[in-house]
Design an enzyme around this catalytic site. Sequence first.
Site, PDB file in Angstrom:
ATOM      1  N   SER A  29       0.836  -1.212   0.000  1.00 23.01           N
ATOM      2  CA  SER A  29       0.000   0.000   0.000  1.00 23.01           C
ATOM      3  C   SER A  29       0.864   1.252   0.000  1.00 23.01           C
ATOM      4  O   SER A  29       0.613   2.217  -0.733  1.00 23.01           O
ATOM      5  CB  SER A  29      -0.884   0.010   1.258  1.00 23.01           C
ATOM      6  OG  SER A  29      -1.808  -1.046   1.219  1.00 23.01           O
ATOM      7  N   ARG A 129     -13.368  -6.815 -11.643  1.00 22.52           N
ATOM      8  CA  ARG A 129     -13.639  -6.186 -10.342  1.00 22.52           C
ATOM      9  C   ARG A 129     -14.408  -4.872 -10.495  1.00 22.52           C
ATOM     10  O   ARG A 129     -14.288  -4.183 -11.509  1.00 22.52           O
ATOM     11  CB  ARG A 129     -12.310  -5.971  -9.592  1.00 22.52           C
ATOM     12  CG  ARG A 129     -11.639  -7.307  -9.303  1.00 22.52           C
ATOM     13  CD  ARG A 129     -10.335  -7.149  -8.581  1.00 22.52           C
ATOM     14  NE  ARG A 129     -10.499  -6.607  -7.248  1.00 22.52           N
ATOM     15  CZ  ARG A 129      -9.490  -6.270  -6.454  1.00 22.52           C
ATOM     16  NH1 ARG A 129      -8.251  -6.413  -6.882  1.00 22.52           N
ATOM     17  NH2 ARG A 129      -9.725  -5.814  -5.259  1.00 22.52           N
ATOM     18  N   ASP A 327      -7.104  -8.244   4.240  1.00 22.32           N
ATOM     19  CA  ASP A 327      -6.323  -9.095   3.327  1.00 22.32           C
ATOM     20  C   ASP A 327      -5.841 -10.377   4.005  1.00 22.32           C
ATOM     21  O   ASP A 327      -5.253 -11.240   3.346  1.00 22.32           O
ATOM     22  CB  ASP A 327      -5.104  -8.319   2.807  1.00 22.32           C
ATOM     23  CG  ASP A 327      -5.514  -7.201   1.860  1.00 22.32           C
ATOM     24  OD1 ASP A 327      -6.613  -7.289   1.280  1.00 22.32           O
ATOM     25  OD2 ASP A 327      -4.739  -6.242   1.707  1.00 22.32           O
ATOM     26  N   LYS A 354     -12.318  -9.119  -4.037  1.00 23.27           N
ATOM     27  CA  LYS A 354     -10.863  -8.933  -4.058  1.00 23.27           C
ATOM     28  C   LYS A 354     -10.302  -9.522  -5.357  1.00 23.27           C
ATOM     29  O   LYS A 354     -11.039  -9.720  -6.312  1.00 23.27           O
ATOM     30  CB  LYS A 354     -10.240  -9.574  -2.813  1.00 23.27           C
ATOM     31  CG  LYS A 354     -10.670  -8.898  -1.519  1.00 23.27           C
ATOM     32  CD  LYS A 354     -10.127  -7.494  -1.445  1.00 23.27           C
ATOM     33  CE  LYS A 354     -10.584  -6.792  -0.175  1.00 23.27           C
ATOM     34  NZ  LYS A 354     -10.210  -5.374  -0.179  1.00 23.27           N
ATOM     35  N   ARG A 358     -12.718 -14.348  -2.458  1.00 26.25           N
ATOM     36  CA  ARG A 358     -11.840 -15.075  -1.520  1.00 26.25           C
ATOM     37  C   ARG A 358     -12.619 -16.014  -0.608  1.00 26.25           C
ATOM     38  O   ARG A 358     -12.048 -17.002  -0.127  1.00 26.25           O
ATOM     39  CB  ARG A 358     -10.988 -14.086  -0.707  1.00 26.25           C
ATOM     40  CG  ARG A 358      -9.887 -13.496  -1.558  1.00 26.25           C
ATOM     41  CD  ARG A 358      -8.960 -12.582  -0.807  1.00 26.25           C
ATOM     42  NE  ARG A 358      -7.828 -12.255  -1.670  1.00 26.25           N
ATOM     43  CZ  ARG A 358      -7.043 -11.199  -1.512  1.00 26.25           C
ATOM     44  NH1 ARG A 358      -7.255 -10.352  -0.523  1.00 26.25           N
ATOM     45  NH2 ARG A 358      -6.038 -10.989  -2.327  1.00 26.25           N
ATOM     46  N   ARG A 403      -2.808 -14.087  -2.716  1.00 22.26           N
ATOM     47  CA  ARG A 403      -2.996 -14.471  -1.312  1.00 22.26           C
ATOM     48  C   ARG A 403      -3.646 -15.851  -1.174  1.00 22.26           C
ATOM     49  O   ARG A 403      -3.430 -16.542  -0.186  1.00 22.26           O
ATOM     50  CB  ARG A 403      -3.805 -13.418  -0.566  1.00 22.26           C
ATOM     51  CG  ARG A 403      -3.092 -12.073  -0.508  1.00 22.26           C
ATOM     52  CD  ARG A 403      -3.644 -11.149   0.545  1.00 22.26           C
ATOM     53  NE  ARG A 403      -3.389  -9.759   0.198  1.00 22.26           N
ATOM     54  CZ  ARG A 403      -2.208  -9.150   0.315  1.00 22.26           C
ATOM     55  NH1 ARG A 403      -1.170  -9.803   0.791  1.00 22.26           N
ATOM     56  NH2 ARG A 403      -2.060  -7.892  -0.041  1.00 22.26           N
TER      57      ARG A 403
HETATM   58  C1  S3P Z   1      -5.622  -1.383  -0.101  1.00 18.83           C
HETATM   59  C2  S3P Z   1      -6.912  -1.420   0.360  1.00 18.83           C
HETATM   60  C3  S3P Z   1      -7.679  -2.665   0.518  1.00 18.83           C
HETATM   61  C4  S3P Z   1      -6.786  -3.897   0.451  1.00 18.83           C
HETATM   62  C5  S3P Z   1      -5.777  -3.816  -0.659  1.00 18.83           C
HETATM   63  C6  S3P Z   1      -4.886  -2.610  -0.468  1.00 18.83           C
HETATM   64  C7  S3P Z   1      -4.951  -0.082  -0.232  1.00 18.83           C
HETATM   65  O1  S3P Z   1      -8.629  -2.751  -0.535  1.00 18.83           O
HETATM   66  O2  S3P Z   1      -7.582  -5.048   0.291  1.00 18.83           O
HETATM   67  O3  S3P Z   1      -4.972  -4.978  -0.702  1.00 18.83           O
HETATM   68  O4  S3P Z   1      -3.706  -0.053  -0.402  1.00 18.83           O
HETATM   69  O5  S3P Z   1      -5.640   0.949  -0.159  1.00 18.83           O
HETATM   70  P1  S3P Z   1     -10.094  -2.070  -0.424  1.00 18.83           P
HETATM   71  O6  S3P Z   1      -9.935  -0.606  -0.468  1.00 18.83           O
HETATM   72  O7  S3P Z   1     -10.836  -2.605  -1.621  1.00 18.83           O
HETATM   73  O8  S3P Z   1     -10.654  -2.559   0.875  1.00 18.83           O
END
Ligand code: S3P
Length: 451
Positions: A29, A129, A327, A354, A358, A403
Amino acid sequence: MSAHGTPIPMTSSAAGPLAGVADVPGDKSISHRSLILGALSIGETRISGLLEGQDVLDTARAMRAFGAEVTDLGEGNWSVHGVGVGGFAEPDNVIDCGNSGTGVRLIMGAMATSPVTATFTGDASLNKRPMARVTDPLALFGAQTVGREGGRLPMTIVGAADPVPVRYVVPVPSAQVKSAVLLAGLNAPGQTVVIEKEATRDHTERMLAGFGATITSEVTDEGRVITLTGQPELTGQTIAVPRDPSSAAFPVCAALIVPGSDVLVPNIGLNPTRAGLFETLREMGANLTYENPREEGGEPVADLRARFSPDLRGIEVPPARAASMIDEYPILSVVAAFATGQTVMRGVKELRVKESDRIMAMADGLRANGVDIEDGEDWWIVTGRGHGNVAGGGLVHSHIDHRIAMSFLCLGMATQAPVRVDDCGPIATSFPVFEPLMSALGAQFVRTSAD
Ligand code: S3P
């Protein structure tokens, strides 16, 4: 199929005790955000410890396409010379974000309030998605979107030439949506306000403040209210990316389920919006300690020490904790299989959208390996079999989801019979050194031929 080439089937067999130090890569992130905010700044941003997984490399390529100078200096060190807020150039070509929902959604936000047009696409997983969750609020700024049925990629966004600021209540718990709105708000005059009912990871807010934006966050009856003042001049920064708790989850959980293990996973970011898994594991009776706790770059950091945990118990995971471990549910459900009693996970509908569905992918894979699991639209329950009693022997489909692949390779490390995963290629999107790192700890992974 692999996200980026021919499938890589692998088999994971019972491992001896895992031992050693697991140096997991940089946070995914924070890596995406470092490149994007660097591209939106004036001057140079120097990044160390960048995750060089395919997702992040795709974001680096996209930032070049929008006009930033992005240079790989070697060994996780990168330099970005940005174009400033509102300075994005129009890309000459389609932006391919590969497997990355974070990459595409954040970049859409970052370009939506500049007078440029861009077309986005991704791999077979990303193109399924939902993107309307991002393009709906971007339309409020004045951006226009044309995509496929159901708001799917490929999709073209015409950025707003005259953006207006927005006030937006995020309807789903999603840091990506929140971040896309904040990044769009950067080039809108006045104040953009984002309200989230459940706190999600706050890296964008922390990093925007670090790059020089005026941004506040307060908890009210409505939820977290984040207010950003538009059109700041962001200035290039020096960023040391902390290591990824979501990657640390795999060696940590593997150590808990493989008898005799003792593994150290150093320098892991324990931002409370990310650390829900570790709290949950401790409540389940995991022998997991935080050593040398400290602060680095304004974030809590510790070395995680995980040891085989003979007395794991199933628990009901508090739904309020879901966003801080969203996650990690796949690997948690693997640990749950070795616990006694049921592990109940509710309020996790987001898992359906996701990189794969999942809940479906884990339910199918766990059943194929002799674990009882019940599931519904936004919940699932794993009935633990206790250590030594998980059969394994099944073939699992990873559904182009890193994952899922890593979770089942960890399952096979403690099952009676080996676990086969049809395609481990997607692991390269987030954890390119997973295979050598886990093997060095004692994992028994073999690349096999496809069934
Ligand atoms: C993330 C937010 C999450 C997470 C992803 C990384 C991010 O997704 O599942 O792996 O870096 O902002 P969502 O915003 O869809 O919950």
